[in-house]
Motif scaffolding. Structure first.
Motif, mmCIF file in Angstrom:
data_model
loop_
_atom_site.group_PDB
_atom_site.id
_atom_site.type_symbol
_atom_site.label_atom_id
_atom_site.label_comp_id
_atom_site.label_asym_id
_atom_site.label_seq_id
_atom_site.Cartn_x
_atom_site.Cartn_y
_atom_site.Cartn_z
ATOM 1 N N PHE A 93 -17.728 107.772 105.010
ATOM 2 C CA PHE A 93 -18.990 107.100 104.721
ATOM 3 C C PHE A 93 -20.130 108.055 105.037
ATOM 4 N N ASP A 94 -21.099 108.142 104.134
ATOM 5 C CA ASP A 94 -22.256 109.017 104.309
ATOM 6 C C ASP A 94 -21.814 110.465 104.556
ATOM 7 N N CYS A 95 -20.917 110.930 103.703
ATOM 8 C CA CYS A 95 -20.354 112.280 103.832
ATOM 9 C C CYS A 95 -21.463 113.335 103.767
ATOM 10 N N PRO A 96 -21.443 114.284 104.698
ATOM 11 C CA PRO A 96 -22.455 115.343 104.646
ATOM 12 C C PRO A 96 -22.261 116.227 103.413
ATOM 13 N N PRO A 97 -23.292 116.956 103.017
ATOM 14 C CA PRO A 97 -23.148 117.903 101.906
ATOM 15 C C PRO A 97 -22.086 118.952 102.235
ATOM 16 N N VAL A 98 -21.428 119.449 101.186
ATOM 17 C CA VAL A 98 -20.334 120.405 101.365
ATOM 18 C C VAL A 98 -20.630 121.694 100.603
ATOM 19 N N LEU A 99 -20.484 122.813 101.322
ATOM 20 C CA LEU A 99 -20.519 124.146 100.732
ATOM 21 C C LEU A 99 -19.074 124.631 100.688
ATOM 22 N N LEU A 100 -18.587 124.921 99.489
ATOM 23 C CA LEU A 100 -17.203 125.332 99.297
ATOM 24 C C LEU A 100 -17.126 126.842 99.148
ATOM 25 N N LEU A 101 -16.174 127.450 99.854
ATOM 26 C CA LEU A 101 -15.906 128.881 99.720
ATOM 27 C C LEU A 101 -14.736 129.035 98.751
ATOM 28 N N MET A 102 -14.981 129.657 97.606
ATOM 29 C CA MET A 102 -13.960 129.799 96.553
ATOM 30 C C MET A 102 -13.374 131.200 96.570
#
Length: 133
Positions: A81-90
């Protein structure tokens, strides 16, 4: 004094976690708060920390083992719930479609480029502050 932002960094590789910490530094941009890093090496640790709350942004390693950051991102977007923003390392730029599938808010490629990583992290911190997400 500005409050601090908590950034969760998930990777089974301690070198990758260190690259993120060094790239972002104490403050990824002058107009965002200082950051404190919370490092997680397992998917269970990520879920435990997100359940505790207080995470402002997640940085997830798409190449992590046993569960990659893309699968972890999709799971937390569905379950937290109310998941924080995600920065993905590809691992490669061609994986951008998978970042979209995972519902990541931003993505950068490995190895971590300090300017690109700090900029993407700062953008997510700004968005969180402005939109209250």
């Amino acid at each position: 004094m500005q409050p601090t932002a908590t950034v969760l960094v998930y990777s089974d590789d301690s070198n990758t976690r260190e690259q993120v910490r060094l790239a972002a530094g104490r403050r990824p941009a002058p107009d965002v708060p200082q950051v404190e890093f919370l490092e997680c090496a397992t998917p269970e640790a990520v879920l435990r920390e997100l359940d505790r709350g207080g995470i402002d942004v997640c940085v997830l390693d798409g190449e992590a083992v046993p569960m990659g950051g893309m699968g972890m991102c999709r799971q937390i977007k569905d379950e937290v719930f109310d998941c924080p923003p995600v920065l993905l390392l590809m691992g490669r730029p061609q994986d951008a479609w998978l970042a979209t599938w995972s519902r990541a808010d931003a993505a950068v490629t490995l190895p971590v480029d300090p300017v690109e990583c700090a900029s993407a992290l700062a953008d997510l911190l700004r968005r969180k502050r402005l939109l209250g997400v």
